[in-house]
Write a protein that holds these residues in place. Structure first.
Motif, PDB file in Angstrom:
ATOM      1  N   TYR A   3       0.830  -1.208   0.000  1.00 33.90           N
ATOM      2  CA  TYR A   3       0.000   0.000   0.000  1.00 33.90           C
ATOM      3  C   TYR A   3       0.868   1.264   0.000  1.00 33.90           C
ATOM      4  N   ILE A   4       1.898   1.245   0.805  1.00 34.36           N
ATOM      5  CA  ILE A   4       2.749   2.427   0.946  1.00 34.36           C
ATOM      6  C   ILE A   4       3.577   2.658  -0.315  1.00 34.36           C
ATOM      7  N   GLN A   5       3.950   1.576  -0.999  1.00 34.68           N
ATOM      8  CA  GLN A   5       4.714   1.720  -2.240  1.00 34.68           C
ATOM      9  C   GLN A   5       3.926   2.490  -3.301  1.00 34.68           C
ATOM     10  N   LYS A   6       2.614   2.466  -3.217  1.00 33.19           N
ATOM     11  CA  LYS A   6       1.785   3.204  -4.173  1.00 33.19           C
ATOM     12  C   LYS A   6       1.982   4.719  -4.042  1.00 33.19           C
ATOM     13  N   LEU A   7       2.446   5.172  -2.870  1.00 33.46           N
ATOM     14  CA  LEU A   7       2.700   6.599  -2.655  1.00 33.46           C
ATOM     15  C   LEU A   7       3.942   7.068  -3.409  1.00 33.46           C
ATOM     16  N   ASN A   8       4.838   6.151  -3.655  1.00 32.16           N
ATOM     17  CA  ASN A   8       6.116   6.495  -4.261  1.00 32.16           C
ATOM     18  C   ASN A   8       6.047   6.263  -5.768  1.00 32.16           C
ATOM     19  N   ASN A   9       6.152   7.336  -6.532  1.00 34.62           N
ATOM     20  CA  ASN A   9       6.105   7.208  -7.988  1.00 34.62           C
ATOM     21  C   ASN A   9       7.380   6.616  -8.560  1.00 34.62           C
ATOM     22  N   ASP A  10       8.483   6.756  -7.826  1.00 37.18           N
ATOM     23  CA  ASP A  10       9.752   6.186  -8.286  1.00 37.18           C
ATOM     24  C   ASP A  10       9.711   4.680  -8.116  1.00 37.18           C
ATOM     25  N   LYS A  11      10.228   3.995  -9.099  1.00 34.42           N
ATOM     26  CA  LYS A  11      10.308   2.539  -8.983  1.00 34.42           C
ATOM     27  C   LYS A  11      11.462   2.201  -8.043  1.00 34.42           C
ATOM     28  N   PRO A  12      11.275   1.207  -7.175  1.00 35.15           N
ATOM     29  CA  PRO A  12      12.381   0.838  -6.294  1.00 35.15           C
ATOM     30  C   PRO A  12      13.562   0.324  -7.112  1.00 35.15           C
ATOM     31  N   ALA A  13      14.752   0.573  -6.596  1.00 31.83           N
ATOM     32  CA  ALA A  13      15.952   0.126  -7.299  1.00 31.83           C
ATOM     33  C   ALA A  13      15.927  -1.388  -7.434  1.00 31.83           C
ATOM     34  N   LYS A  14      16.276  -1.846  -8.626  1.00 31.29           N
ATOM     35  CA  LYS A  14      16.356  -3.292  -8.848  1.00 31.29           C
ATOM     36  C   LYS A  14      17.819  -3.640  -9.024  1.00 31.29           C
ATOM     37  N   TYR A  15      18.236  -4.658  -8.334  1.00 30.50           N
ATOM     38  CA  TYR A  15      19.627  -5.093  -8.391  1.00 30.50           C
ATOM     39  C   TYR A  15      19.698  -6.433  -9.101  1.00 30.50           C
TER      40      TYR A  15
END
Length: 197
Positions: A98-110
């Motif tokens: 739910y909280i990830q929806k607040l962040n427009n940036d995609k999380p870093a993928k390694y």
């Protein structure tokens, strides 16, 4: 009033310190406020030093209050956790989608290779590039090391005393904090053959 409400409003904390008994709810509010305001977490020692400037309180009493606060927040959306940087409030992992929806940036993928390198460093530190390559069986891309250093998860902690003096890598306190760990001893146990140098 039910039993749970009584537990929250009447903390089951016993102290010999009269000042503490008289001001317990005030201390709880102060400590919660300090922890909530601390961007990276705060240790019990630092909390004690802050409170000592205004009140008669010691480290053990602060620890007990922090433990009480942790229990108070158990059924809420935030939890009080201890990391390598100290105590901090964080949202419960179950709320992450739910909280990830607040962040427009995609999380870093390694890449898988980068994560393997991080795991080798975490479990075998201190290690050189050569040690990492020996575990993986292939040469490593310098970019993977650079990515992990820029993320603040690994750092050079010395040089091995052999020809060429290669850098020794280890994890940082940021790595522990980001992974929600107090120490490397909390890493999941691996089978002996999983990481064998």
């Amino acid at each position: 009033m039910n039993k749970n409400q009584q537990d929250i409003s009447q903390p089951e904390i016993s102290y010999n310190n009269f000042d503490l008994q008289m001001h317990l709810h005030e201390y709880i509010n102060i400590i919660e406020g300090i922890i909530l305001s601390s961007p990276d977490g705060i240790t019990v020692l630092t909390l004690t030093n802050i409170l000592k400037e205004y009140h008669d309180i010691n480290n053990l009493e602060v620890k007990k209050i922090v433990s009480h606060i942790q229990k108070q927040w158990h059924h809420k959306s935030l939890e009080l956790v201890e990391t390598s940087h100290g105590w901090r409030f964080q949202t419960k992992p179950i709320l992450a989608p739910y909280i990830q929806k607040l962040n427009n940036d995609k999380p870093a993928k390694y890449s898988r290779a980068t994560m393997e390198i991080l795991a080798i460093i975490a479990y075998k530190q201190p290690v050189t590039r050569g040690d990492i390559e020996a575990v993986r069986g292939v040469s490593i891309n310098a970019n993977s090391i650079k990515i992990l250093e820029e993320r603040g998860w690994i750092e050079v902690i010395g040089q091995r005393e052999v020809a060429g003096r290669p850098n020794l890598y280890g994890t940082t306190s940021n790595f522990l904090s980001d992974m929600g760990l107090l120490s490397l001893g909390q890493l999941p146990t691996l089978q002996q053959e999983e990481l064998h140098v």
